[in-house]
Design an enzyme around this catalytic site. Sequence first.
Site, short mmCIF file in Angstrom:
data_model
loop_
_atom_site.label_atom_id
_atom_site.label_comp_id
_atom_site.label_asym_id
_atom_site.label_seq_id
_atom_site.Cartn_x
_atom_site.Cartn_y
_atom_site.Cartn_z
N LYS A 49 0.72 -1.21 -0.10
CA LYS A 49 0.10 0.14 -0.11
C LYS A 49 0.80 1.27 0.06
CE LYS A 49 -2.42 1.18 3.89
NZ LYS A 49 -3.29 1.65 4.69
N SER A 79 -4.20 2.88 -16.97
CA SER A 79 -3.27 2.59 -16.18
C SER A 79 -2.99 3.68 -14.95
CB SER A 79 -2.04 1.93 -16.49
OG SER A 79 -1.43 3.08 -17.18
N TYR A 119 -3.64 -1.14 -13.42
CA TYR A 119 -2.40 -1.85 -13.25
C TYR A 119 -1.18 -0.62 -13.25
CZ TYR A 119 -1.88 -0.89 -18.33
OH TYR A 119 -1.89 -0.41 -19.72
#
Length: 114
Positions: free
Chosen positions: A9, A25, A58
């Site tokens: 994270k 993305s 992504y």
Amino acid sequence: MQIEILKSKVHRAVITEANLNYIGSLTLDEDLMDAANMIENEKITVVNANNGERLETYLIKGKRGSGVVCLNGPAARKGSEGDVVIIISYAQMDFEEAKKFQPSVVFPKEGNKL
């Protein structure tokens, strides 16, 4: 049994740009990726603390040390420059292994620096 848990994270990074005309993305400073144990093309969830939007996309490597956090393509509609985001990735693992696993959590400073 396999479960999905938090792997990495980046907590409260700031969006530096939103590029609607890119393929898609999230571009992220490679320093932040390394610190959070994330890799290019890894599936991520982006949570926008300013507007509550969530999206899956992504990662693309951004220039190391640049502080870049750029929403690309349709993701650019989910946030604006200056918004605070949390970037999350998950991993699947055995239940017992998951009990011992420690996620990588990064708290960027001003300018999305480590």
